[in-house]
Design an enzyme around this catalytic site. Structure first.
Site, PDB file in Angstrom:
ATOM      1  N   LYS A   6      -8.533   4.487 -19.428  1.00 22.31           N
ATOM      2  CA  LYS A   6      -8.854   4.922 -20.786  1.00 22.31           C
ATOM      3  C   LYS A   6      -7.630   4.814 -21.702  1.00 22.31           C
ATOM      4  O   LYS A   6      -7.090   3.741 -21.845  1.00 22.31           O
ATOM      5  CB  LYS A   6      -9.419   6.349 -20.723  1.00 22.31           C
ATOM      6  CG  LYS A   6     -10.475   6.537 -19.635  1.00 22.31           C
ATOM      7  CD  LYS A   6     -11.734   5.775 -19.943  1.00 22.31           C
ATOM      8  CE  LYS A   6     -12.671   5.499 -18.783  1.00 22.31           C
ATOM      9  NZ  LYS A   6     -12.723   6.348 -17.647  1.00 22.31           N
ATOM     10  N   TYR A  24     -16.704  14.488 -16.003  1.00 23.91           N
ATOM     11  CA  TYR A  24     -17.256  13.139 -15.860  1.00 23.91           C
ATOM     12  C   TYR A  24     -18.289  13.141 -14.719  1.00 23.91           C
ATOM     13  O   TYR A  24     -18.077  13.774 -13.683  1.00 23.91           O
ATOM     14  CB  TYR A  24     -16.105  12.166 -15.583  1.00 23.91           C
ATOM     15  CG  TYR A  24     -16.562  10.779 -15.247  1.00 23.91           C
ATOM     16  CD1 TYR A  24     -17.455  10.096 -16.079  1.00 23.91           C
ATOM     17  CD2 TYR A  24     -16.126  10.148 -14.100  1.00 23.91           C
ATOM     18  CE1 TYR A  24     -17.882   8.821 -15.762  1.00 23.91           C
ATOM     19  CE2 TYR A  24     -16.547   8.865 -13.779  1.00 23.91           C
ATOM     20  CZ  TYR A  24     -17.435   8.222 -14.614  1.00 23.91           C
ATOM     21  OH  TYR A  24     -17.874   6.959 -14.304  1.00 23.91           O
ATOM     22  N   ARG A  49       0.844  -1.211   0.000  1.00 26.31           N
ATOM     23  CA  ARG A  49       0.000   0.000   0.000  1.00 26.31           C
ATOM     24  C   ARG A  49       0.874   1.253   0.000  1.00 26.31           C
ATOM     25  O   ARG A  49       0.485   2.312  -0.460  1.00 26.31           O
ATOM     26  CB  ARG A  49      -0.971   0.001   1.196  1.00 26.31           C
ATOM     27  CG  ARG A  49      -1.769   1.300   1.308  1.00 26.31           C
ATOM     28  CD  ARG A  49      -3.050   1.160   2.129  1.00 26.31           C
ATOM     29  NE  ARG A  49      -2.885   0.477   3.383  1.00 26.31           N
ATOM     30  CZ  ARG A  49      -2.353   1.009   4.488  1.00 26.31           C
ATOM     31  NH1 ARG A  49      -1.938   2.269   4.485  1.00 26.31           N
ATOM     32  NH2 ARG A  49      -2.237   0.294   5.583  1.00 26.31           N
TER      33      ARG A  49
HETATM   34  N1  LCS Z   1     -11.992  11.342 -15.497  1.00 22.80           N
HETATM   35  C1  LCS Z   1     -12.580  11.236 -16.695  1.00 22.80           C
HETATM   36  C2  LCS Z   1     -12.406  12.328 -17.697  1.00 22.80           C
HETATM   37  C3  LCS Z   1     -13.356  10.119 -16.983  1.00 22.80           C
HETATM   38  O1  LCS Z   1     -13.930  10.045 -18.187  1.00 22.80           O
HETATM   39  C4  LCS Z   1     -13.518   9.110 -16.006  1.00 22.80           C
HETATM   40  C5  LCS Z   1     -14.338   7.898 -16.254  1.00 22.80           C
HETATM   41  C6  LCS Z   1     -12.892   9.260 -14.765  1.00 22.80           C
HETATM   42  C7  LCS Z   1     -12.129  10.397 -14.550  1.00 22.80           C
HETATM   43  C8  LCS Z   1     -13.003   8.230 -13.688  1.00 22.80           C
HETATM   44  O2  LCS Z   1     -12.147   7.167 -13.984  1.00 22.80           O
HETATM   45  P1  LCS Z   1     -12.355   5.668 -13.485  1.00 22.80           P
HETATM   46  O3  LCS Z   1     -12.504   5.727 -12.011  1.00 22.80           O
HETATM   47  O4  LCS Z   1     -13.570   5.134 -14.143  1.00 22.80           O
HETATM   48  O5  LCS Z   1     -11.090   5.001 -13.901  1.00 22.80           O
HETATM   49  N2  LCS Z   1     -15.133   8.012 -17.378  1.00 22.80           N
HETATM   50  C9  LCS Z   1     -15.971   7.129 -17.832  1.00 22.80           C
HETATM   51  C10 LCS Z   1     -16.790   7.353 -18.946  1.00 22.80           C
HETATM   52  O6  LCS Z   1     -16.862   8.390 -19.562  1.00 22.80           O
HETATM   53  N3  LCS Z   1     -17.464   6.262 -19.204  1.00 22.80           N
HETATM   54  O7  LCS Z   1     -17.256   5.282 -18.264  1.00 22.80           O
HETATM   55  C11 LCS Z   1     -16.270   5.764 -17.325  1.00 22.80           C
END
Ligand code: LCS
Length: 420
Positions: free
Chosen positions: A209, A112, A59
């Protein structure tokens, strides 16, 4: 690091974070261990006291995760990075590290959905005030600044409206008022945009992503500028515990090796798809940073080295037509998330941004008809052919289809280059 730290992002993506491990493997090994043995009680004490460099407990740090963190820090031209268990864990850790009750935060309207909900509801319940503004308008940001504003949080381009914020300009406004700037660079990746070089203080990513790129891992990252900030964030992440595991870190690090060529392909294909959509009679509007019709097209050219793989558009038949079209697709996959090798399509108002609520979506101009497309690396002609057959199916039987043929959408002006 075995190479010059200022090599191009393309080279960093391949060699970043690779060190001289035992047996000299070219790829960092997976250290699948939760804990590390001490040579002696004294060494254990020295490690805990920070007098010795080394690993204690995963951790608090793990070599496989550390290799990925080095790579991401190099790519973003930062001092150090943290790999987190998700993008949301990265954002949450960042906000906890920078804010306390009584502080104020300014956030982009188009972010988001979970980021918006985290800030408005969860941070709000903890006594952290927030104001959501159109961060593409610097005067609005300036007016929203308060004496207790500690953070200006920006997504650029924003999810899902693709509105672009001037990172250098907003950093100047924030710094004048004593606030720090956090940029979510998920949509561009460090290949197309490096916010720290534009004056931002902290970069966050959903590595789920483009960075990982293969839709098989959930991961996040925080990149900081200096050692003081690193120590501050390390303390918070150690206690909150949203760290990435070594298997996921291995996969993300592997994915990053092809990041530069993937981004090139995403950009090349997305402009072709955007042009096709802009020309289609069933499509009412298209928003893509590489189209001249994008409201911040010139700013995008200045700040980004490519327009990315995300497109938002609306059909003339609005939500009903959009739903019909999404259901008729055969190659493009109806799924949330983005930035992977597969083309994905989704409907923000009922999916990724449903948690924001209607009022917040309206404020951010996330209309019910908006459809978001993440263009993958498949053969672009086949992506377009799939969209074409689905658009035809969605528009054919309705009376609006006839009207559309009589009044075709005006052709949108555009640039054909992947580099804007
Ligand atoms: N920031 C952006 C710009 C995102 O598009 C997302 C997730 C996150 C942070 C959060 O990331 P995660 O915790 O999911 O790794 N965006 C998503 C979307 O547009 N569709 O599904 C997830």
């Amino acid at each position: 690091m075995n190479h010059d730290p200022l090599t191009s992002p393309d080279t960093c993506a391949v060699h970043g974070g690779v060190d001289n491990y035992q047996f000299r493997p070219v790829v960092p090994p997976i250290y699948a261990t939760s804990t590390f043995s001490f040579e002696s009680a004294a060494q254990g004490e020295a490690l805990f006291a920070g007098k010795h460099e080394g690993y204690i407990y995963s951790r608090l740090g793990n070599p496989t995760v550390g290799a990925l963190e080095k790579c991401v820090a190099e790519l973003e031209r930062g001092h150090k990075a943290f790999a987190c268990s998700s993008g949301m864990a990265a954002i949450q850790t960042t906000l906890f590290a920078l804010l306390e009750a009584g502080d104020h935060l300014i956030c982009s309207e188009a972010v988001y959905g979970s980021t918006s909900t985290l800030i408005e509801s969860i941070m709000g319940n903890l006594g952290i005030e927030s104001t959501f503004v159109d961060t593409s308008d610097l005067n609005t940001v300036r007016r929203a600044m308060r004496p207790n504003t500690k953070v200006v949080y920006v997504e650029t381009p924003g999810n899902p409206t693709l509105v672009i914020t001037d990172i250098q300009g907003i950093s100047e406004v924030a710094h004048e008022g004593g606030a720090q700037v956090v940029v979510d660079n998920t949509f561009m990746s460090p290949i197309l945009q490096q916010p720290l070089l534009c004056g931002a203080d902290i970069v966050v990513h959903s590595m789920t992503k483009f960075l990982n790129g293969h839709a098989d891992v959930v991961a996040g990252a925080i990149i900081v500028k200096d050692e003081v900030m690193y120590a501050q964030f390390r303390k918070v992440l150690n206690q909150l515990g949203g760290v990435l595991g070594p298997f996921e870190a291995f996969l993300v690090h592997r994915g990053i090796k092809t990041l530069a060529i993937r981004m090139e392909r995403h950009c090349e294909s997305a402009i072709k798809v955007a042009l096709f959509l802009a020309d289609h009679p069933a499509v009412e509007w298209v928003r893509y940073p590489g189209l001249k019709s994008h409201p911040q097209y010139e700013l995008g050219r200045k700040q980004m080295s490519g327009a990315g793989g995300l497109i938002s558009f609306g059909l003339r038949g609005e939500l009903v037509a959009g739903r019909e079209m999404m259901n008729a697709l055969r190659l493009c996959t109806l799924a949330v998330s983005l930035g992977g090798v597969e083309t994905l399509i989704q409907h923000p108002a009922t999916m990724t941004h449903a948690s924001m609520g209607r009022e917040s979506r309206k404020r951010a101009q996330i209309t019910d008809g908006l459809v978001r497309l993440s263009v993958g690396i498949e053969n672009v002609d086949e992506i377009i052919a799939d969209l074409a057959q689905a658009l035809d199916k969605a528009s054919q039987p309705t009376p609006t289809a006839k009207a559309m043929k009589a009044h075709p959408a005006p052709r949108t002006e555009c640039v054909g280059s992947k580099l804007l």
